[in-house]
Design a protein around this motif. Structure first.
Motif, PDB file in Angstrom:
ATOM      1  N   ASP A   1       0.878  -1.174   0.000  1.00 20.60           N
ATOM      2  CA  ASP A   1       0.000   0.000   0.000  1.00 20.60           C
ATOM      3  C   ASP A   1       0.915   1.224   0.000  1.00 20.60           C
ATOM      4  OD1 ASP A   1      -1.649   2.150   0.566  1.00 20.60           O
ATOM      5  OD2 ASP A   1      -2.868   1.064   2.014  1.00 20.60           O
TER       6      ASP A   1
ATOM      7  N   LEU B   1       0.643   3.929   2.730  1.00 19.23           N
ATOM      8  CA  LEU B   1       0.699   3.504   4.124  1.00 19.23           C
ATOM      9  C   LEU B   1       2.143   3.284   4.557  1.00 19.23           C
ATOM     10  CD1 LEU B   1      -1.351   2.783   6.398  1.00 19.23           C
ATOM     11  CD2 LEU B   1      -1.225   0.414   5.595  1.00 19.23           C
TER      12      LEU B   1
ATOM     13  N   SER C   1       2.922  -0.231   5.687  1.00 16.63           N
ATOM     14  CA  SER C   1       3.121  -1.211   4.626  1.00 16.63           C
ATOM     15  C   SER C   1       4.515  -1.126   4.033  1.00 16.63           C
ATOM     16  CB  SER C   1       2.070  -0.988   3.533  1.00 16.63           C
ATOM     17  OG  SER C   1       2.199  -1.942   2.502  1.00 16.63           O
TER      18      SER C   1
ATOM     19  N   GLN D   1      -3.337   1.636  -3.518  1.00 15.80           N
ATOM     20  CA  GLN D   1      -3.577   2.797  -2.664  1.00 15.80           C
ATOM     21  C   GLN D   1      -4.671   2.467  -1.669  1.00 15.80           C
ATOM     22  OE1 GLN D   1      -2.024   5.880  -3.574  1.00 15.80           O
ATOM     23  NE2 GLN D   1      -2.978   7.253  -2.122  1.00 15.80           N
ATOM     24  N   SER D   2      -4.517   2.905  -0.413  1.00 13.91           N
ATOM     25  CA  SER D   2      -5.559   2.715   0.594  1.00 13.91           C
ATOM     26  C   SER D   2      -6.906   3.141   0.026  1.00 13.91           C
ATOM     27  CB  SER D   2      -5.258   3.547   1.843  1.00 13.91           C
ATOM     28  OG  SER D   2      -4.069   3.140   2.454  1.00 13.91           O
ATOM     29  N   GLY D   3      -7.922   2.305   0.217  1.00 11.51           N
ATOM     30  CA  GLY D   3      -9.252   2.611  -0.283  1.00 11.51           C
ATOM     31  C   GLY D   3      -9.575   1.926  -1.595  1.00 11.51           C
TER      32      GLY D   3
ATOM     33  N   GLY E   1      -0.381  -5.053   4.610  1.00  7.39           N
ATOM     34  CA  GLY E   1      -1.361  -3.976   4.592  1.00  7.39           C
ATOM     35  C   GLY E   1      -2.402  -4.194   5.663  1.00  7.39           C
ATOM     36  N   TYR E   2      -3.457  -3.406   5.623  1.00  4.68           N
ATOM     37  CA  TYR E   2      -4.556  -3.542   6.581  1.00  4.68           C
ATOM     38  C   TYR E   2      -5.639  -4.435   5.993  1.00  4.68           C
ATOM     39  CZ  TYR E   2      -2.535   0.294   9.323  1.00  4.68           C
ATOM     40  OH  TYR E   2      -1.714   1.083  10.086  1.00  4.68           O
TER      41      TYR E   2
ATOM     42  N   THR F   1      -8.687  -4.151   5.534  1.00  2.00           N
ATOM     43  CA  THR F   1      -9.692  -3.556   4.661  1.00  2.00           C
ATOM     44  C   THR F   1      -9.389  -3.798   3.185  1.00  2.00           C
ATOM     45  OG1 THR F   1      -8.477  -1.516   5.098  1.00  2.00           O
ATOM     46  CG2 THR F   1     -10.586  -1.761   6.191  1.00  2.00           C
ATOM     47  N   GLU F   2      -8.107  -3.726   2.818  1.00  2.00           N
ATOM     48  CA  GLU F   2      -7.717  -3.996   1.436  1.00  2.00           C
ATOM     49  C   GLU F   2      -7.238  -5.434   1.250  1.00  2.00           C
ATOM     50  OE1 GLU F   2      -8.028   0.130   2.024  1.00  2.00           O
ATOM     51  OE2 GLU F   2      -6.488  -1.118   2.989  1.00  2.00           O
ATOM     52  N   THR F   3      -6.479  -5.954   2.200  1.00  2.00           N
ATOM     53  CA  THR F   3      -5.902  -7.285   2.002  1.00  2.00           C
ATOM     54  C   THR F   3      -6.968  -8.377   1.986  1.00  2.00           C
ATOM     55  OG1 THR F   3      -5.422  -7.448   4.379  1.00  2.00           O
ATOM     56  CG2 THR F   3      -3.647  -6.677   2.947  1.00  2.00           C
TER      57      THR F   3
END
Length: 388
Positions: free
Chosen positions: A181, A184, A187, A212-214, A237-238, A240-242
């Motif tokens: 990311d 981040l 990351s 990119q985050s989001g 990453g977090y 939310t994306e992973t």
């Protein structure tokens, strides 16, 4: 994403913005020893601070029920909500530094923590961070250790170092592809550290991609991996994306193992990925409910009995931060702030919920990470992973 239990926890912890936990009477009573809590009970970091506050509350009750400390003195925690706000964090740090508190726990989020560090270090009161993993927090701009700043969690980059070593030495992987990311810092730090130890041990990074985050559609990135000669995909990453990346990768037919950091440690990862897709997934973390250590299982049982839900990583780290401070007070044999600081710096083989550790010369814990392996969305294996 806040769970219902967390919402209830925050409401239960808040009585205004101040929670006093311990024996009866004034926080200034001579038969009480006060420890401070500068924690995020509300705001965008409450998912970290509220569980840590719960754990600190439970610890104080346990210590007092067992007879207190320093010959029977009762322990009291003065926990104040910093609202996940930098200005509020600095203000509370000042308030606690000027109080009877012999040491301070928190904040838990790295950004909020940075606002408190200059205050507590200048005041000469030991400040222990439970979950602030940003690199270099215990050091000043010149790289010298901040005398009164400590933490019980490992740094972000350490996870990457441990993951690189584990992937190469324990799993025998030779070729890794990295997806980061780019927005981040977490990351990027993990990816750089992973590359360092993976290549040092003979591994090769065969390609890199960034998102990119989001972002929610990763098909372009993942399509480039089809047909690649690789053993592992490292995606720090977090969730939310992973979670979405895992789902889309498996649906494209990419079966290679996927590895990341503690940003994966959320039930939401399973919801986004789908349990059927969460196989051959590895991630480094601080704590696991599946850890069979009797001490860990007792902590889990006690926490669930008190609060009605199982503890998470931040509960365990908060408990360790408070326990380390109590242990240092006992070893110092005093409530003198300088004596407590010295005892903290000299900590050796402290048996915590998140592992047995010593405090190194930079005031970080020397302990391995846990490497969890998921099969069908369930923890199938737990191993220790270190950077060595």
């Amino acid at each position: 994403m806040k769970t219902e239990w967390l919402k209830k926890a925050v409401l239960g912890l808040m009585a205004g913005s101040l929670l006093l936990v311990g024996g009866a009477g004034s926080v200034h009573a001579q038969d009480e020893i006060v420890i401070g809590g500068n924690l995020e009970l509300t705001g965008n970091a409450s998912a970290y601070g509220a569980p840590a506050a719960q754990a600190l509350e439970m610890l104080v009750e346990e210590v007092n029920a067992a007879g207190g400390i320093l010959g029977g003195k009762q322990l009291k925690a003065e926990i104040i909500d910093n609202q996940s706000d930098l200005t509020e964090s600095a203000s509370i740090a000042t308030r606690l530094a000027d109080s009877e508190a012999v040491g301070i726990i928190g904040p838990t989020a790295t950004g909020v923590t940075k606002a408190a560090i200059p205050v507590t270090n200048r005041a000469g009161v030991a400040n222990i961070f439970a979950a602030s993993t940003g690199d270099g927090l215990t050091l000043d701009e010149s790289g010298s250790v901040l005398e009164y700043i400590f933490r019980v969690c490992f740094e972000d980059s350490y996870q990457g170092l441990a993951a690189g070593t584990y992937a190469s030495k324990e799993l025998g992987f030779k070729k890794a592809y990295i997806i980061t990311d780019q927005a981040l810092e977490y990351s990027m730090a993990l990816a750089d550290a992973f590359t360092e130890t993976f290549t040092r041990n003979g591994g090769e990074i065969v390609g890199t991609q960034a998102y990119q985050s989001g972002d929610t559609d990763f098909s372009a990135i993942l399509s480039g991996l089809l047909g690649q000669d690789l053993d592992l995909i490292y995606i720090p990453g977090y969730y939310t994306e992973t979670g979405l990346i895992i789902k889309q990768a498996r649906e494209l037919g990419i079966t290679a193992p996927i590895m990341g950091g503690d940003g994966y440690h959320s039930e939401t990862l399973m919801e986004l990925a789908g349990k059927e897709n969460a196989t051959d997934i590895y991630f480094t973390t601080h704590f696991s409910l599946e850890d069979e250590d009797p001490k860990v299982q007792t902590f889990i049982q006690n926490f669930e009995a008190k609060f009605g839900n199982k503890p998470d990583t931040f509960s365990a780290l908060g408990y360790d931060a408070g326990s380390l401070l109590v242990d240092a007070i006992e070893r110092a044999g005093s409530t003198d702030r300088d004596a407590i600081q010295k005892a903290l710096a000299e900590t050796k083989d402290f048996a915590g919920i998140t592992g047995t550790f010593s405090i190194d010369e930079q005031h970080n814990p020397t302990k391995p990470t846990l490497m969890l392996k998921l099969e069908q969305g369930e923890v199938a294996d737990i191993q220790e992973a270190s950077a060595e």
